[in-house]
Design a protein around this motif. Structure first.
Motif, PDB file in Angstrom:
ATOM      1  N   PRO A 255      32.746  41.282  31.724  1.00 21.10           N
ATOM      2  CA  PRO A 255      33.055  40.438  32.981  1.00 21.10           C
ATOM      3  C   PRO A 255      31.631  39.949  33.448  1.00 21.10           C
ATOM      4  CG  PRO A 255      32.965  42.667  33.155  1.00 21.10           C
ATOM      5  CD  PRO A 255      32.972  42.769  31.911  1.00 21.10           C
ATOM      6  N   ILE A 256      31.818  38.698  34.322  1.00 22.49           N
ATOM      7  CA  ILE A 256      30.622  37.980  34.797  1.00 22.49           C
ATOM      8  C   ILE A 256      30.216  38.704  35.854  1.00 22.49           C
ATOM      9  CG2 ILE A 256      29.962  35.760  35.527  1.00 22.49           C
ATOM     10  CD1 ILE A 256      30.924  35.599  32.484  1.00 22.49           C
ATOM     11  N   TYR A 257      28.934  39.320  35.956  1.00 25.27           N
ATOM     12  CA  TYR A 257      28.516  39.979  36.953  1.00 25.27           C
ATOM     13  C   TYR A 257      27.565  39.024  38.069  1.00 25.27           C
ATOM     14  CZ  TYR A 257      24.385  40.042  34.157  1.00 25.27           C
ATOM     15  OH  TYR A 257      23.319  39.566  33.567  1.00 25.27           O
ATOM     16  N   LYS A 258      27.180  38.011  37.557  1.00 23.90           N
ATOM     17  CA  LYS A 258      26.313  36.974  38.207  1.00 23.90           C
ATOM     18  C   LYS A 258      26.883  36.330  39.430  1.00 23.90           C
ATOM     19  CE  LYS A 258      22.906  36.229  34.563  1.00 23.90           C
ATOM     20  NZ  LYS A 258      22.269  35.194  33.749  1.00 23.90           N
ATOM     21  N   GLY A 259      26.187  35.942  40.584  1.00 25.87           N
ATOM     22  CA  GLY A 259      26.670  35.169  41.555  1.00 25.87           C
ATOM     23  C   GLY A 259      27.575  35.980  42.597  1.00 25.87           C
ATOM     24  N   ARG A 260      27.742  37.343  42.573  1.00 26.70           N
ATOM     25  CA  ARG A 260      28.785  37.944  43.137  1.00 26.70           C
ATOM     26  C   ARG A 260      27.916  38.379  44.689  1.00 26.70           C
ATOM     27  NH1 ARG A 260      30.626  42.986  40.606  1.00 26.70           N
ATOM     28  NH2 ARG A 260      32.745  42.753  41.577  1.00 26.70           N
ATOM     29  N   SER A 261      29.104  38.254  45.621  1.00 24.19           N
ATOM     30  CA  SER A 261      28.265  38.535  46.976  1.00 24.19           C
ATOM     31  C   SER A 261      28.379  40.070  47.151  1.00 24.19           C
ATOM     32  CB  SER A 261      29.212  38.046  48.159  1.00 24.19           C
ATOM     33  OG  SER A 261      30.277  38.572  48.113  1.00 24.19           O
ATOM     34  N   ALA A 262      27.715  40.897  48.149  1.00 26.49           N
ATOM     35  CA  ALA A 262      27.711  42.127  48.341  1.00 26.49           C
ATOM     36  C   ALA A 262      29.104  42.808  48.685  1.00 26.49           C
ATOM     37  CB  ALA A 262      26.760  42.682  49.341  1.00 26.49           C
ATOM     38  N   GLU A 263      29.986  41.842  49.242  1.00 22.58           N
ATOM     39  CA  GLU A 263      31.188  42.230  49.392  1.00 22.58           C
ATOM     40  C   GLU A 263      32.215  42.364  48.177  1.00 22.58           C
ATOM     41  OE1 GLU A 263      35.155  40.869  52.239  1.00 22.58           O
ATOM     42  OE2 GLU A 263      33.120  39.794  52.507  1.00 22.58           O
TER      43      GLU A 263
ATOM     44  N   ILE B 161      30.929  42.767  45.247  1.00 25.49           N
ATOM     45  CA  ILE B 161      30.580  43.863  44.430  1.00 25.49           C
ATOM     46  C   ILE B 161      31.031  45.183  44.727  1.00 25.49           C
ATOM     47  CG2 ILE B 161      28.556  45.309  43.705  1.00 25.49           C
ATOM     48  CD1 ILE B 161      26.598  42.730  44.089  1.00 25.49           C
ATOM     49  N   LEU B 162      31.375  45.344  45.992  1.00 23.30           N
ATOM     50  CA  LEU B 162      31.813  46.526  46.608  1.00 23.30           C
ATOM     51  C   LEU B 162      33.307  46.630  46.613  1.00 23.30           C
ATOM     52  CD1 LEU B 162      29.728  46.813  50.197  1.00 23.30           C
ATOM     53  CD2 LEU B 162      29.701  48.226  47.965  1.00 23.30           C
ATOM     54  N   ASN B 163      34.214  45.599  46.431  1.00 23.87           N
ATOM     55  CA  ASN B 163      35.453  45.465  46.556  1.00 23.87           C
ATOM     56  C   ASN B 163      36.194  44.947  45.228  1.00 23.87           C
ATOM     57  OD1 ASN B 163      35.880  46.088  49.684  1.00 23.87           O
ATOM     58  ND2 ASN B 163      34.670  44.694  49.783  1.00 23.87           N
ATOM     59  N   ASP B 164      35.497  44.083  44.341  1.00 24.67           N
ATOM     60  CA  ASP B 164      36.298  43.577  43.385  1.00 24.67           C
ATOM     61  C   ASP B 164      36.057  44.501  42.265  1.00 24.67           C
ATOM     62  OD1 ASP B 164      36.831  41.515  44.943  1.00 24.67           O
ATOM     63  OD2 ASP B 164      35.411  40.027  44.244  1.00 24.67           O
ATOM     64  N   ARG B 165      37.114  44.274  41.203  1.00 18.47           N
ATOM     65  CA  ARG B 165      37.076  44.911  40.048  1.00 18.47           C
ATOM     66  C   ARG B 165      36.553  46.499  40.168  1.00 18.47           C
ATOM     67  NH1 ARG B 165      35.705  40.414  35.479  1.00 18.47           N
ATOM     68  NH2 ARG B 165      37.259  38.978  36.107  1.00 18.47           N
ATOM     69  N   ILE B 166      37.006  47.343  40.752  1.00 19.61           N
ATOM     70  CA  ILE B 166      36.311  48.590  41.270  1.00 19.61           C
ATOM     71  C   ILE B 166      37.059  49.821  39.862  1.00 19.61           C
ATOM     72  CG2 ILE B 166      36.315  50.791  42.646  1.00 19.61           C
ATOM     73  CD1 ILE B 166      34.820  48.210  43.464  1.00 19.61           C
ATOM     74  N   TYR B 167      36.300  49.881  39.167  1.00 19.94           N
ATOM     75  CA  TYR B 167      36.435  50.985  37.940  1.00 19.94           C
ATOM     76  C   TYR B 167      35.481  52.051  37.972  1.00 19.94           C
ATOM     77  CZ  TYR B 167      39.307  46.923  36.286  1.00 19.94           C
ATOM     78  OH  TYR B 167      40.190  46.123  36.097  1.00 19.94           O
TER      79      TYR B 167
ATOM     80  N   ALA C 278      19.144  46.450  47.002  1.00 19.08           N
ATOM     81  CA  ALA C 278      20.128  46.133  46.057  1.00 19.08           C
ATOM     82  C   ALA C 278      19.694  46.862  44.858  1.00 19.08           C
ATOM     83  CB  ALA C 278      20.064  44.864  45.792  1.00 19.08           C
ATOM     84  N   MET C 279      18.453  47.236  44.579  1.00 26.82           N
ATOM     85  CA  MET C 279      17.836  47.997  43.203  1.00 26.82           C
ATOM     86  C   MET C 279      18.184  49.455  43.475  1.00 26.82           C
ATOM     87  SD  MET C 279      16.867  46.447  40.700  1.00 26.82           S
ATOM     88  CE  MET C 279      16.075  44.780  40.208  1.00 26.82           C
ATOM     89  N   ILE C 280      18.080  49.985  44.749  1.00 22.67           N
ATOM     90  CA  ILE C 280      18.602  51.408  44.946  1.00 22.67           C
ATOM     91  C   ILE C 280      19.970  51.608  44.571  1.00 22.67           C
ATOM     92  CG2 ILE C 280      18.693  53.061  46.774  1.00 22.67           C
ATOM     93  CD1 ILE C 280      15.953  52.343  46.206  1.00 22.67           C
ATOM     94  N   TYR C 281      20.660  50.479  44.998  1.00 17.02           N
ATOM     95  CA  TYR C 281      22.265  50.835  44.563  1.00 17.02           C
ATOM     96  C   TYR C 281      22.468  50.515  43.334  1.00 17.02           C
ATOM     97  CZ  TYR C 281      23.188  49.592  49.752  1.00 17.02           C
ATOM     98  OH  TYR C 281      23.164  49.732  51.149  1.00 17.02           O
ATOM     99  N   ALA C 282      21.788  49.999  42.559  1.00 17.05           N
ATOM    100  CA  ALA C 282      21.771  49.593  41.041  1.00 17.05           C
ATOM    101  C   ALA C 282      21.454  50.741  40.426  1.00 17.05           C
ATOM    102  CB  ALA C 282      20.800  48.388  40.822  1.00 17.05           C
ATOM    103  N   CYS C 283      20.532  51.441  40.885  1.00 17.90           N
ATOM    104  CA  CYS C 283      20.204  53.022  40.170  1.00 17.90           C
ATOM    105  C   CYS C 283      21.141  53.912  40.532  1.00 17.90           C
ATOM    106  CB  CYS C 283      18.822  53.543  40.992  1.00 17.90           C
ATOM    107  SG  CYS C 283      17.371  52.619  40.341  1.00 17.90           S
TER     108      CYS C 283
END
Length: 212
Positions: free
Chosen positions: A4-12, A14-20, A45-50
């Motif tokens: 799936p394309i992960y680039k260009g997504r807003s924080a909202e 990331i938190l709500n779309d395609r939650i697996y 955002a890097m902390i969230y990534a970790c």
């Protein structure tokens, strides 16, 4: 798999779309947070990534445990997984001490099938080391003036997190995970497997023996 394309997504998004809540889902969100950081330069955002990436590794190790269990993961092992999330590698070695050789044997088998989908194999010790690197950023890592308040530190941390995560994500997107269960082998194939497992033959001998 089609990543799936992960680039260009807003924080909202990331938190709500395609939650697996599996290894791919967690690393998809980790990559999205890393992209968010590079666009907005917000170290949070890097902390969230970790956080997502570490959970992704835990799920990946659990998925490996299920895959390598033959014929099925015992309930007592599953209960251990939910209590001791930092001991997946030990559980895998206990349940299937020959898992590395079984991966190699499966690789030789799949390469004899011209139309077989590409398979990927994980270095579980390496994944455990990456888990530790992500964990470093999820605990206290130093005073602000020497870490998040210092641009060179931020850039180096972002480089490390991005490099590890992108490496794992690219591998995930390059194929599927699979292994040949010993219980599913024909008697002839199982005999070759036993010889390889017991170091009676080398990896280069597997294909000729299978084709014989």
């Amino acid at each position: 798999m089609l990543a799936p394309i992960y680039k260009g997504r807003s924080a909202e998004e990331i938190l709500n779309d395609r939650i697996y809540f599996d290894s791919v889902g967690y690393f998809y969100r980790a990559m999205s947070w890393i992209d968010y950081y590079h666009r907005h330069r917000t170290f949070t955002a890097m902390i969230y990534a970790c956080t997502d990436a570490r959970l992704g590794i835990e799920h990946l190790l659990f998925e490996e445990l299920v895959l390598l269990a033959d014929p099925a993961l015992p309930d007592n092992f599953y209960k251990k997984c939910t209590r001791e999330t930092n001991k997946f590698l030990k559980l895998i070695k206990t349940l299937n001490p020959d898992h590395e050789k079984l991966n190699l044997f499966s690789k030789a088998l799949i390469e004899l099938e011209p139309d077989a989908p590409p398979l990927i194999f994980w270095d579980l010790s390496e994944m455990s080391k990456y888990w530790g690197k992500y964990s470093h950023y999820l605990h206290w890592f130093g005073s602000q003036d020497r870490t998040t308040g210092e641009q060179s530190w931020v850039e180096e941390a972002a480089k490390e997190i991005s490099g590890i995560t992108e490496k794992i994500w690219m591998k995930m997107a390059s194929g599927n995970r699979g292994v040949m269960p010993v219980s599913g082998m024909t008697p002839e194939t199982q005999a070759i497997w036993e010889d390889f497992k017991n170091a009676k033959i080398n990896y280069s001998d597997i294909k000729p023996r299978l084709q014989y």
